[in-house]
Each structure stands twice: as structure tokens, then as C-alpha cells.
Write an enzyme that holds these catalytic residues in place. Structure first.
Site, PDB file in Angstrom:
ATOM      1  N   GLY A 182       0.843  -1.194   0.000  1.00 49.34           N
ATOM      2  CA  GLY A 182       0.000   0.000   0.000  1.00 49.34           C
ATOM      3  C   GLY A 182       0.876   1.240   0.000  1.00 49.34           C
ATOM      4  O   GLY A 182       0.557   2.253   0.629  1.00 49.34           O
TER       5      GLY A 182
ATOM      6  N   SER B 138       1.689   3.465  -2.277  1.00 54.07           N
ATOM      7  CA  SER B 138       1.506   4.558  -3.237  1.00 54.07           C
ATOM      8  C   SER B 138       0.689   5.726  -2.696  1.00 54.07           C
ATOM      9  O   SER B 138       0.612   6.777  -3.328  1.00 54.07           O
ATOM     10  CB  SER B 138       0.831   4.026  -4.512  1.00 54.07           C
ATOM     11  N   SER B 139       0.074   5.568  -1.516  1.00 55.11           N
ATOM     12  CA  SER B 139      -0.760   6.649  -0.988  1.00 55.11           C
ATOM     13  C   SER B 139      -0.864   6.558   0.530  1.00 55.11           C
ATOM     14  O   SER B 139      -0.496   5.549   1.140  1.00 55.11           O
ATOM     15  CB  SER B 139      -2.167   6.596  -1.609  1.00 55.11           C
TER      16      SER B 139
ATOM     17  N   SER C  22      -2.472  -2.118  12.503  1.00 52.29           N
ATOM     18  CA  SER C  22      -3.749  -2.412  13.130  1.00 52.29           C
ATOM     19  C   SER C  22      -4.489  -1.075  13.282  1.00 52.29           C
ATOM     20  O   SER C  22      -4.448  -0.236  12.381  1.00 52.29           O
ATOM     21  CB  SER C  22      -3.533  -3.120  14.474  1.00 52.29           C
TER      22      SER C  22
ATOM     23  N   TYR D 144     -14.506  -3.685  10.276  1.00 47.75           N
ATOM     24  CA  TYR D 144     -13.214  -3.011  10.313  1.00 47.75           C
ATOM     25  C   TYR D 144     -12.553  -3.232  11.675  1.00 47.75           C
ATOM     26  O   TYR D 144     -11.367  -3.573  11.759  1.00 47.75           O
ATOM     27  CB  TYR D 144     -13.376  -1.519  10.035  1.00 47.75           C
ATOM     28  N   SER D 145     -13.321  -3.037  12.742  1.00 50.37           N
ATOM     29  CA  SER D 145     -12.789  -3.288  14.084  1.00 50.37           C
ATOM     30  C   SER D 145     -12.370  -4.739  14.234  1.00 50.37           C
ATOM     31  O   SER D 145     -11.327  -5.045  14.824  1.00 50.37           O
ATOM     32  CB  SER D 145     -13.839  -2.939  15.149  1.00 50.37           C
TER      33      SER D 145
ATOM     34  N   LYS E 208      -9.057  -5.468  12.270  1.00 54.10           N
ATOM     35  CA  LYS E 208      -7.899  -4.851  12.903  1.00 54.10           C
ATOM     36  C   LYS E 208      -7.548  -5.549  14.220  1.00 54.10           C
ATOM     37  O   LYS E 208      -6.374  -5.645  14.592  1.00 54.10           O
ATOM     38  CB  LYS E 208      -8.141  -3.353  13.129  1.00 54.10           C
TER      39      LYS E 208
END
Length: 272
Positions: A13, A15-16, A134, A148-149, A152
Site C-alpha cells: 500500500g 503509493s498513498s 492495526s 473493520y474493528s 484490525k
């Protein structure tokens, strides 16, 4: 304790956002950096020994091929920063299994694909540093961003368990837990298809996500997280976890000492 230093670093990841900021900072330190992304581009304004490499972390063949190219060129990979990720929001009741899997494919299984690919060479060299990204959301569950939680939290536990497995081979692991960070992640967040329909959850869902987006837009610059990553890579012994910014460290401390019922009540006031 190994006296070897990190020189060759793979950043997924790259590139941004946090990944790009990390690539730039590592390059400024004189390290050889491979910025991996699906587009295979180098972040704007970066200089130094930075090389773009095409990698889709969800594709084992893509990952293995990219890692093989780096090993062929450099002979080793000293460190990997598993930063590639995505986000999805929606009530649990309005989230399909496929949408939930989408969240895990990149953030969890993508990290696993990369780590699995670099471990053999790290073991052979008796040296390696692995950093996963995380989130404070791993400790403080975010309503309507449950998956999402969950992912992570999975990344955090995975990293801790992995550290026990690879310690005898001179490999260290650290999980960085950012809080709200101002990146393109906010605008890239996806919403579950069913959540776009009016339902019993709609009002609270929109309020919660709106609050989260406001916090992200006024959050830390990605360079703050990059600095925490570089600090760990430059240490002889990495910490098991790193939480940038004092207020998030304090909040993480509160999570450990306060009763769960109280923490969930506070969490509900913020985002429920």
C-alpha cells in the site's frame, strides 16, 4: 540480540496515505525501499532508492512474484510494512458474508500472504522485522464499522502470536495502532449495499459514520504514523505494539483498566 540494521524494506500500500508517507521517510533515511501497490507507482515527491513494484496482496501469485523479484535484486528483505488496507461500513444486519470477506481479504489475508512470502528468507538470514498496521479500533469497537474493528483486532492478535513463533529465528514483530488519520482512506471507504436502503438503523448509522469522517478529516497527518513505523524499524528491539500520539495511548490504557461495560457506554456516546 542481533546487531544487524534494516536497509531493504518492502512497504505494501506504498503509493498513498500512510504507506506513501512511510516510503518517503524511509527513503530520506537512506534505506532501499520497494513501494508495492496494485498500480506499481512511486509516491509523488519521493527521492532516493525507491522502487515501485506491482503487487496485489490478495493474489498469492502476485505477492510471491514480487517478493521473488526483490530477493533476486537485493538478496534479502530486512523488513516489511504490511500497510495495504480498505474499509467497509454498514450495520451488521445489513452486511453480507461477501462484503465482510472483502474487508478481511486485503487487511488480514493480504498481510498474511506477504508475511508468509518473506518469512523463509528472513529465517535464512536470521534477521527480519515485520510491522503490521492495526488500529485503535481494534481495542475500541466502532459501531457500524464492526468488520473493520474485527479485522484490525485480528491483525493485532495475529502479529502478537506470530512474534512468539518467529522469535527464535531473529525475527521481530510490531503492530502499529493509528487513531484517526487524515488520508484518502475516508473517501475510499465502501458502504454495504443494503445499508443504502432506509431501515431502523439508518439515522444512527449516518450519524455514526458522519462523526467518524469528521474525526478522520481533522486527524493526524500520515507522516505521524510513518514516524512511528520508522522509529520501530530503527530500534534494536521493536515494541510489540506502538500507538502514535499521547491521547490515543492514554485511551488505549483506559480500555485495559476500565470495566468493559463502562467503556462500551462511553464508546456508544461517541459513535452510537
Amino acid at each position: 540480540m542481533s546487531t544487524k540494521a534494516v536497509d531493504v524494506v518492502l512497504v505494501t500500500g506504498g503509493s498513498s496515505g500512510i504507506g506513501a508517507a512511510t516510503v518517503k521517510m524511509l527513503a530520506q533515511e537512506g534505506k532501499t525501499v520497494y513501494a508495492a501497490s496494485r498500480r506499481g507507482t512511486v509516491p509523488e515527491g519521493v527521492s532516493g532508492k525507491v522502487f515501485p513494484i506491482v503487487m496485489d496482496v490478495t493474489d498469492v501469485y502476485s505477492v510471491n512474484g514480487a517478493v521473488a523479484k526483490i530477493l533476486e535484486a537485493e538478496g534479502r528483505i530486512d523488513a516489511v510494512v504490511c500497510n495495504a488496507g480498505n474499509g467497509i461500513a454498514g450495520p451488521v444486519e445489513q452486511t453480507s458474508v461477501e462484503e465482510g470477506k472483502y474487508q478481511f481479504e486485503t487487511c488480514f489475508w493480504g498481510a498474511h500472504n506477504v508475511i508468509k512470502a518473506v518469512l523463509p528468507s528472513m529465517r535464512e538470514n536470521s534477521f527480519g522485522k515485520i510491522i503490521t498496521i492495526s488500529s485503535v479500533a481494534a481495542l475500541v469497537p466502532i459501531p457500524f464499522q464492526t468488520f473493520y474493528s474485527a479485522v484490525k483486532s485480528s491483525v493485532l492478535i495475529y502479529t502478537k502470536a506470530l512474534s512468539l513463533e518467529v522469535k527464535p529465528y531473529g525475527i521481530q514483530c510490531c503492530s502499529v495502532l493509528p487513531g484517526d488519520t487524515k488520508t484518502g482512506f475516508t473517501s475510499a471507504r465502501k458502504f454495504t449495499a443494503e445499508s443504502q436502503n432506509e431501515s431502523a438503523y439508518t439515522k444512527r448509522f449516518k450519524t455514526s459514520v458522519s462523526k467518524m469522517e469528521e474525526d478522520e478529516k481533522s486527524g493526524m497527518p500520515p507522516a505521524k504514523i510513518a514516524s512511528a513505523i520508522c522509529k520501530q524499524l530503527n530500534k534494536k528491539r521493536m515494541n510489540p505494539t506502538s500507538t502514535p500520539r499521547a491521547d490515543y495511548k492514554f485511551f488505549s490504557f483506559l480500555v485495559r483498566i476500565l470495566p468493559t461495560k463502562l467503556m462500551l457506554w462511553i464508546d456508544g456516546l461517541l459513535y452510537g
